[in-house]
Design a protein around this motif. Structure first.
Motif, PDB file in Angstrom:
ATOM      1  N   GLY A  52     -23.492  26.260 -17.895  1.00 48.05           N
ATOM      2  CA  GLY A  52     -22.231  27.010 -17.848  1.00 48.05           C
ATOM      3  C   GLY A  52     -21.743  27.045 -16.411  1.00 48.05           C
ATOM      4  O   GLY A  52     -21.981  26.106 -15.641  1.00 48.05           O
ATOM      5  N   GLY A  53     -21.080  28.119 -16.054  1.00 44.23           N
ATOM      6  CA  GLY A  53     -20.617  28.281 -14.676  1.00 44.23           C
ATOM      7  C   GLY A  53     -19.550  27.278 -14.292  1.00 44.23           C
ATOM      8  O   GLY A  53     -18.810  26.766 -15.136  1.00 44.23           O
ATOM      9  N   SER A  54     -19.513  26.941 -13.000  1.00 43.76           N
ATOM     10  CA  SER A  54     -18.420  26.126 -12.471  1.00 43.76           C
ATOM     11  C   SER A  54     -18.561  24.634 -12.805  1.00 43.76           C
ATOM     12  O   SER A  54     -17.659  23.861 -12.525  1.00 43.76           O
ATOM     13  N   ASP A 113     -28.677  26.335 -20.950  1.00 55.38           N
ATOM     14  CA  ASP A 113     -28.793  27.763 -21.253  1.00 55.38           C
ATOM     15  C   ASP A 113     -27.513  28.218 -21.934  1.00 55.38           C
ATOM     16  O   ASP A 113     -26.473  27.596 -21.815  1.00 55.38           O
ATOM     17  N   ARG A 115     -25.481  31.974 -23.346  1.00 61.44           N
ATOM     18  CA  ARG A 115     -25.445  33.426 -23.475  1.00 61.44           C
ATOM     19  C   ARG A 115     -25.457  33.772 -24.966  1.00 61.44           C
ATOM     20  O   ARG A 115     -24.803  33.079 -25.760  1.00 61.44           O
ATOM     21  N   ASN A 125     -20.972  29.796 -23.132  1.00 61.25           N
ATOM     22  CA  ASN A 125     -20.975  28.496 -22.445  1.00 61.25           C
ATOM     23  C   ASN A 125     -20.448  27.399 -23.365  1.00 61.25           C
ATOM     24  O   ASN A 125     -19.841  26.433 -22.903  1.00 61.25           O
ATOM     25  N   HIS A 196     -30.821  30.354  -8.657  1.00 57.13           N
ATOM     26  CA  HIS A 196     -31.246  30.170 -10.058  1.00 57.13           C
ATOM     27  C   HIS A 196     -30.619  28.912 -10.632  1.00 57.13           C
ATOM     28  O   HIS A 196     -29.543  28.480 -10.193  1.00 57.13           O
ATOM     29  N   ALA A 198     -30.208  27.070 -14.799  1.00 51.44           N
ATOM     30  CA  ALA A 198     -30.283  27.475 -16.199  1.00 51.44           C
ATOM     31  C   ALA A 198     -30.277  29.017 -16.218  1.00 51.44           C
ATOM     32  O   ALA A 198     -29.532  29.633 -15.465  1.00 51.44           O
ATOM     33  N   LYS A 222     -27.761  37.978 -13.939  1.00 51.87           N
ATOM     34  CA  LYS A 222     -26.360  37.547 -14.040  1.00 51.87           C
ATOM     35  C   LYS A 222     -25.881  37.906 -15.439  1.00 51.87           C
ATOM     36  O   LYS A 222     -26.511  37.514 -16.417  1.00 51.87           O
ATOM     37  N   LYS A 250     -23.456  29.091  -1.486  1.00 47.64           N
ATOM     38  CA  LYS A 250     -24.706  28.507  -1.975  1.00 47.64           C
ATOM     39  C   LYS A 250     -25.463  27.763  -0.872  1.00 47.64           C
ATOM     40  O   LYS A 250     -26.474  27.109  -1.130  1.00 47.64           O
TER      41      LYS A 250
HETATM   42  O1  6PG Z   1     -24.834  30.503 -18.083  1.00 51.36           O
HETATM   43  C1  6PG Z   1     -24.831  30.378 -16.891  1.00 51.36           C
HETATM   44  O2  6PG Z   1     -24.555  31.303 -16.142  1.00 51.36           O
HETATM   45  C2  6PG Z   1     -25.122  29.050 -16.308  1.00 51.36           C
HETATM   46  O3  6PG Z   1     -25.546  28.085 -17.139  1.00 51.36           O
HETATM   47  C3  6PG Z   1     -25.835  29.113 -14.990  1.00 51.36           C
HETATM   48  O4  6PG Z   1     -27.084  28.572 -14.945  1.00 51.36           O
HETATM   49  C4  6PG Z   1     -24.943  28.429 -14.010  1.00 51.36           C
HETATM   50  O5  6PG Z   1     -25.011  27.045 -14.130  1.00 51.36           O
HETATM   51  C5  6PG Z   1     -25.273  28.836 -12.607  1.00 51.36           C
HETATM   52  O6  6PG Z   1     -25.280  30.228 -12.541  1.00 51.36           O
HETATM   53  C6  6PG Z   1     -24.246  28.319 -11.643  1.00 51.36           C
HETATM   54  O7  6PG Z   1     -23.028  28.889 -11.950  1.00 51.36           O
HETATM   55  P1  6PG Z   1     -21.810  28.731 -10.968  1.00 51.36           P
HETATM   56  O8  6PG Z   1     -21.646  27.253 -10.759  1.00 51.36           O
HETATM   57  O9  6PG Z   1     -20.641  29.355 -11.655  1.00 51.36           O
HETATM   58  O10 6PG Z   1     -22.202  29.429  -9.712  1.00 51.36           O
END
Ligand code: 6PG
Length: 295
Positions: A52-54, A113, A115, A125, A196, A198, A222, A250
Protein backbone atom coordinates in the motif's frame (compact mmCIF):
# COMPACT_ATOMS: atom_id res chain seq x y z
CA UNK A 1 28.49 2.40 -16.17
CA UNK A 2 26.15 0.85 -13.69
CA UNK A 3 27.49 -1.20 -10.83
CA UNK A 4 26.01 -3.58 -8.32
CA UNK A 5 26.05 -2.82 -4.62
CA UNK A 6 26.76 -5.01 -1.61
CA UNK A 7 25.68 -8.64 -1.93
CA UNK A 8 25.18 -9.71 1.69
CA UNK A 9 23.52 -13.05 1.03
CA UNK A 10 25.01 -13.79 -2.34
CA UNK A 11 22.09 -12.06 -4.00
CA UNK A 12 22.33 -8.86 -6.02
CA UNK A 13 21.54 -5.44 -4.63
CA UNK A 14 21.32 -2.18 -6.61
CA UNK A 15 20.59 1.38 -5.66
CA UNK A 16 18.99 3.70 -8.20
CA UNK A 17 18.59 7.39 -7.42
CA UNK A 18 16.36 9.49 -9.67
CA UNK A 19 16.10 13.23 -10.20
CA UNK A 20 12.33 13.20 -9.83
CA UNK A 21 9.39 10.96 -9.00
CA UNK A 22 8.46 11.07 -12.69
CA UNK A 23 11.82 9.62 -13.69
CA UNK A 24 11.50 6.96 -11.03
CA UNK A 25 8.06 5.99 -12.28
CA UNK A 26 9.29 5.74 -15.90
CA UNK A 27 12.06 3.39 -14.84
CA UNK A 28 9.82 1.33 -12.55
CA UNK A 29 7.34 0.81 -15.38
CA UNK A 30 10.08 -0.40 -17.73
CA UNK A 31 11.58 -2.67 -15.06
CA UNK A 32 8.21 -4.21 -14.22
CA UNK A 33 7.23 -4.69 -17.87
CA UNK A 34 10.54 -6.46 -18.60
CA UNK A 35 10.16 -8.81 -15.64
CA UNK A 36 6.58 -9.54 -16.62
CA UNK A 37 7.77 -10.52 -20.11
CA UNK A 38 10.62 -12.64 -18.72
CA UNK A 39 8.47 -14.64 -16.29
CA UNK A 40 5.51 -14.98 -18.69
CA UNK A 41 7.94 -16.55 -21.20
CA UNK A 42 9.76 -18.71 -18.62
CA UNK A 43 6.87 -19.91 -16.45
CA UNK A 44 3.66 -18.89 -18.22
CA UNK A 45 2.71 -16.69 -15.26
CA UNK A 46 3.92 -13.51 -13.56
CA UNK A 47 3.29 -13.20 -9.82
CA UNK A 48 3.42 -9.56 -8.71
CA UNK A 49 3.06 -8.47 -5.09
CA UNK A 50 1.95 -4.92 -4.23
CA UNK A 51 2.16 -2.92 -1.02
CA UNK A 52 0.00 0.00 0.00
CA UNK A 53 1.21 3.50 0.74
CA UNK A 54 2.83 5.72 -1.87
CA UNK A 55 3.96 2.82 -4.11
CA UNK A 56 0.80 2.92 -6.22
CA UNK A 57 1.51 6.56 -7.07
CA UNK A 58 4.82 5.43 -8.52
CA UNK A 59 3.02 3.03 -10.84
CA UNK A 60 0.68 5.71 -12.20
CA UNK A 61 2.37 9.01 -11.36
CA UNK A 62 3.21 11.06 -14.43
CA UNK A 63 1.59 12.46 -17.57
CA UNK A 64 1.82 10.84 -20.98
CA UNK A 65 4.13 12.59 -23.39
CA UNK A 66 4.44 11.72 -27.10
CA UNK A 67 8.14 12.63 -27.16
CA UNK A 68 11.06 10.67 -25.72
CA UNK A 69 11.90 11.75 -22.23
CA UNK A 70 15.48 12.26 -21.11
CA UNK A 71 16.02 10.81 -17.69
CA UNK A 72 19.08 10.82 -15.47
CA UNK A 73 19.71 8.37 -12.73
CA UNK A 74 22.61 7.53 -10.52
CA UNK A 75 23.90 4.15 -9.52
CA UNK A 76 25.48 4.27 -6.12
CA UNK A 77 27.48 1.74 -4.18
CA UNK A 78 30.04 2.30 -1.44
CA UNK A 79 32.98 4.21 -2.88
CA UNK A 80 31.52 4.43 -6.34
CA UNK A 81 29.36 6.97 -8.08
CA UNK A 82 28.38 7.11 -11.70
CA UNK A 83 25.82 9.13 -13.59
CA UNK A 84 24.04 7.66 -16.56
CA UNK A 85 21.73 9.46 -18.95
CA UNK A 86 19.12 7.47 -20.79
CA UNK A 87 16.30 8.32 -23.18
CA UNK A 88 13.01 6.61 -22.51
CA UNK A 89 9.53 7.13 -23.75
CA UNK A 90 7.70 8.96 -21.06
CA UNK A 91 5.34 6.20 -20.17
CA UNK A 92 3.82 4.32 -17.29
CA UNK A 93 2.40 0.81 -16.97
CA UNK A 94 -1.19 1.91 -17.49
CA UNK A 95 -0.46 3.75 -20.77
CA UNK A 96 0.92 2.87 -24.22
CA UNK A 97 3.21 1.15 -25.07
CA UNK A 98 2.92 -1.04 -21.95
CA UNK A 99 -0.85 -1.15 -21.91
CA UNK A 100 -0.70 -3.08 -25.22
CA UNK A 101 2.71 -4.77 -25.01
CA UNK A 102 2.46 -6.33 -21.54
CA UNK A 103 0.71 -9.71 -21.51
CA UNK A 104 -1.67 -8.84 -18.67
CA UNK A 105 -3.38 -12.23 -18.94
CA UNK A 106 -0.29 -13.76 -17.30
CA UNK A 107 -0.36 -11.48 -14.26
CA UNK A 108 -1.36 -12.72 -10.80
CA UNK A 109 -1.57 -9.92 -8.23
CA UNK A 110 -1.11 -10.23 -4.46
CA UNK A 111 -0.66 -7.89 -1.51
CA UNK A 112 2.31 -8.01 0.81
CA UNK A 113 0.04 -6.58 3.46
CA UNK A 114 -3.57 -5.52 3.71
CA UNK A 115 -5.61 -3.62 6.21
CA UNK A 116 -8.53 -5.62 7.64
CA UNK A 117 -11.27 -3.34 6.30
CA UNK A 118 -13.93 -3.77 3.60
CA UNK A 119 -12.55 -3.69 0.04
CA UNK A 120 -14.37 -0.43 -0.71
CA UNK A 121 -13.02 1.29 2.44
CA UNK A 122 -10.69 4.29 2.03
CA UNK A 123 -7.99 2.43 4.03
CA UNK A 124 -8.03 -0.65 1.80
CA UNK A 125 -4.80 -1.37 -0.08
CA UNK A 126 -6.89 -3.30 -2.61
CA UNK A 127 -9.00 -0.18 -3.28
CA UNK A 128 -5.87 1.96 -3.58
CA UNK A 129 -4.37 -0.40 -6.15
CA UNK A 130 -7.68 -0.93 -7.95
CA UNK A 131 -8.41 2.78 -8.35
CA UNK A 132 -4.87 3.74 -9.37
CA UNK A 133 -3.68 0.73 -11.35
CA UNK A 134 -5.74 -2.46 -11.59
CA UNK A 135 -8.88 -0.83 -13.01
CA UNK A 136 -6.77 0.51 -15.91
CA UNK A 137 -5.18 -2.75 -17.10
CA UNK A 138 -6.85 -5.99 -18.34
CA UNK A 139 -5.70 -8.45 -15.66
CA UNK A 140 -8.33 -11.22 -15.36
CA UNK A 141 -10.27 -10.42 -12.13
CA UNK A 142 -9.86 -14.04 -10.95
CA UNK A 143 -6.09 -13.47 -10.86
CA UNK A 144 -6.30 -10.56 -8.42
CA UNK A 145 -6.08 -12.03 -4.93
CA UNK A 146 -7.67 -9.64 -2.45
CA UNK A 147 -8.18 -10.72 1.16
CA UNK A 148 -11.53 -12.07 2.33
CA UNK A 149 -12.85 -8.93 4.01
CA UNK A 150 -15.67 -10.80 5.75
CA UNK A 151 -13.17 -12.48 8.11
CA UNK A 152 -11.32 -11.42 11.27
CA UNK A 153 -7.62 -10.53 11.00
CA UNK A 154 -6.64 -14.04 12.11
CA UNK A 155 -9.15 -15.69 9.75
CA UNK A 156 -8.10 -13.50 6.81
CA UNK A 157 -4.42 -14.38 7.35
CA UNK A 158 -5.23 -18.13 7.46
CA UNK A 159 -7.42 -17.80 4.38
CA UNK A 160 -4.76 -15.88 2.42
CA UNK A 161 -2.07 -18.40 3.36
CA UNK A 162 -4.34 -21.26 2.24
CA UNK A 163 -4.90 -19.44 -1.06
CA UNK A 164 -1.13 -19.10 -1.58
CA UNK A 165 -0.61 -22.80 -0.80
CA UNK A 166 -3.22 -23.77 -3.38
CA UNK A 167 -1.56 -21.55 -6.01
CA UNK A 168 1.81 -23.12 -5.24
CA UNK A 169 0.22 -26.55 -5.77
CA UNK A 170 -1.22 -25.38 -9.12
CA UNK A 171 2.18 -24.08 -10.19
CA UNK A 172 1.03 -20.45 -10.41
CA UNK A 173 3.37 -19.38 -7.61
CA UNK A 174 6.89 -20.83 -7.71
CA UNK A 175 8.52 -22.42 -4.66
CA UNK A 176 12.00 -21.56 -3.45
CA UNK A 177 14.07 -24.72 -3.28
CA UNK A 178 16.53 -22.83 -1.09
CA UNK A 179 14.03 -21.82 1.61
CA UNK A 180 10.90 -23.95 1.16
CA UNK A 181 8.78 -20.79 1.01
CA UNK A 182 6.88 -19.36 -1.97
CA UNK A 183 9.04 -17.46 -4.43
CA UNK A 184 7.15 -14.52 -5.92
CA UNK A 185 8.51 -13.19 -9.19
CA UNK A 186 8.41 -9.52 -8.17
CA UNK A 187 7.49 -7.79 -4.93
CA UNK A 188 6.90 -4.04 -5.35
CA UNK A 189 7.34 -2.68 -1.84
CA UNK A 190 7.49 0.59 0.07
CA UNK A 191 9.13 1.48 3.37
CA UNK A 192 7.73 3.67 6.14
CA UNK A 193 9.70 6.50 7.81
CA UNK A 194 10.31 4.18 10.80
CA UNK A 195 11.94 1.55 8.55
CA UNK A 196 8.93 -0.82 8.46
CA UNK A 197 8.05 -2.81 5.38
CA UNK A 198 4.80 -4.71 4.75
CA UNK A 199 3.16 -4.65 8.23
CA UNK A 200 6.39 -5.70 9.94
CA UNK A 201 7.19 -2.90 12.36
CA UNK A 202 10.39 -2.16 14.33
CA UNK A 203 10.49 -3.99 17.65
CA UNK A 204 7.30 -6.00 16.96
CA UNK A 205 7.54 -9.78 17.56
CA UNK A 206 6.11 -10.49 14.08
CA UNK A 207 9.49 -9.62 12.56
CA UNK A 208 10.77 -12.89 14.02
CA UNK A 209 8.08 -15.14 12.52
CA UNK A 210 9.83 -18.06 10.83
CA UNK A 211 7.06 -20.59 10.09
CA UNK A 212 3.97 -18.81 8.80
CA UNK A 213 3.67 -17.47 5.24
CA UNK A 214 1.01 -14.93 6.19
CA UNK A 215 0.27 -13.62 9.66
CA UNK A 216 -1.79 -10.88 11.30
CA UNK A 217 -1.31 -7.89 13.56
CA UNK A 218 -3.92 -6.19 15.74
CA UNK A 219 -1.77 -3.41 17.15
CA UNK A 220 -0.15 -1.83 14.11
CA UNK A 221 1.48 1.48 15.06
CA UNK A 222 0.48 2.76 11.61
CA UNK A 223 -3.32 2.99 11.42
CA UNK A 224 -5.52 1.11 10.89
CA UNK A 225 -4.39 -1.31 13.64
CA UNK A 226 -5.64 -4.61 12.18
CA UNK A 227 -3.75 -5.98 9.19
CA UNK A 228 -2.47 -9.16 7.61
CA UNK A 229 1.07 -9.37 6.29
CA UNK A 230 3.55 -11.61 4.53
CA UNK A 231 6.33 -12.77 6.83
CA UNK A 232 10.07 -12.26 6.28
CA UNK A 233 10.69 -15.82 5.00
CA UNK A 234 8.23 -15.11 2.15
CA UNK A 235 9.53 -11.62 1.43
CA UNK A 236 13.12 -12.87 1.42
CA UNK A 237 12.39 -15.78 -0.91
CA UNK A 238 11.36 -13.45 -3.79
CA UNK A 239 13.14 -13.54 -7.12
CA UNK A 240 13.04 -9.72 -7.40
CA UNK A 241 12.19 -6.93 -4.99
CA UNK A 242 11.73 -3.30 -6.04
CA UNK A 243 11.93 -1.15 -2.90
CA UNK A 244 10.41 2.22 -3.78
CA UNK A 245 11.43 4.90 -1.28
CA UNK A 246 11.23 8.66 -1.80
CA UNK A 247 11.44 11.77 0.36
CA UNK A 248 13.71 13.18 3.06
CA UNK A 249 11.51 11.70 5.79
CA UNK A 250 12.95 8.26 4.95
CA UNK A 251 16.63 9.25 4.70
CA UNK A 252 17.47 7.90 8.19
CA UNK A 253 16.37 4.28 7.63
CA UNK A 254 17.81 4.35 4.09
CA UNK A 255 21.19 5.37 5.51
CA UNK A 256 20.99 2.69 8.20
CA UNK A 257 19.96 -0.01 5.72
CA UNK A 258 22.78 0.83 3.32
CA UNK A 259 25.46 1.33 5.93
CA UNK A 260 28.26 -1.23 6.16
CA UNK A 261 28.18 -1.20 9.95
CA UNK A 262 25.46 -3.54 11.12
CA UNK A 263 24.63 -4.62 14.64
CA UNK A 264 22.23 -7.53 14.74
CA UNK A 265 20.60 -6.33 17.97
CA UNK A 266 18.77 -3.29 16.59
CA UNK A 267 18.00 -4.15 12.98
CA UNK A 268 15.14 -2.25 11.39
CA UNK A 269 12.67 -4.35 9.35
CA UNK A 270 14.10 -2.84 6.14
CA UNK A 271 17.50 -4.23 7.14
CA UNK A 272 15.97 -7.69 7.58
CA UNK A 273 14.83 -7.73 3.96
CA UNK A 274 17.69 -9.79 2.59
CA UNK A 275 17.00 -11.91 -0.46
CA UNK A 276 18.26 -15.48 -0.29
CA UNK A 277 18.70 -15.78 -4.03
CA UNK A 278 17.39 -12.82 -5.94
CA UNK A 279 17.82 -9.23 -6.99
CA UNK A 280 16.95 -6.32 -4.70
CA UNK A 281 16.69 -2.90 -6.36
CA UNK A 282 16.17 0.36 -4.52
CA UNK A 283 14.21 2.96 -6.49
CA UNK A 284 14.88 6.22 -4.67
CA UNK A 285 15.12 9.98 -5.13
CA UNK A 286 17.83 12.37 -3.96
CA UNK A 287 16.14 13.43 -0.69
CA UNK A 288 15.80 9.77 0.34
CA UNK A 289 19.57 9.20 -0.07
CA UNK A 290 20.62 12.62 1.25
CA UNK A 291 22.35 11.08 4.29
CA UNK A 292 24.49 8.64 2.29
CA UNK A 293 28.20 9.39 1.94
CA UNK A 294 28.84 8.41 -1.69
CA UNK A 295 25.89 9.73 -3.63
O1 6PG B 1 -0.45 -0.89 4.25
C1 6PG B 1 0.54 -0.21 4.32
O2 6PG B 1 0.61 0.75 5.08
C2 6PG B 1 1.68 -0.50 3.44
O3 6PG B 1 1.63 -1.63 2.71
C3 6PG B 1 3.02 -0.21 4.05
O4 6PG B 1 3.85 -1.26 4.24
C4 6PG B 1 3.66 0.81 3.17
O5 6PG B 1 4.18 0.23 2.01
C5 6PG B 1 4.74 1.55 3.90
O6 6PG B 1 4.21 2.04 5.09
C6 6PG B 1 5.24 2.71 3.08
O7 6PG B 1 4.20 3.59 2.90
P1 6PG B 1 4.48 5.02 2.29
O8 6PG B 1 5.18 4.78 0.99
O9 6PG B 1 3.14 5.66 2.12
O10 6PG B 1 5.35 5.72 3.27
Amino acid sequence: MATDGATPAGSKSKLLVFDSKEDLAVSLAKYTAELSQKFAAERGAFTAVLSGGSLIDSLRFFDVSPTPHRSRFFWVSPGFTDHVEICWFHSKLTEPPYLESVDWSKWHVFWVDERVVPKDHEDSNYKLAFDGFLSKVPIPPGQVYAINDALSAEGAADDYEACLKQLVKNGVIAMSTATGFPRFDLQLLGMGPDGHIASLFPGHPLVNEKERWVTYIKDSPKPPPERITFTFPVINSSAYIAMVVTGAGKAGPVQKALSDKKTSSDLLPIEMAVLQDGEFTWFTDKPAVSLLQNK
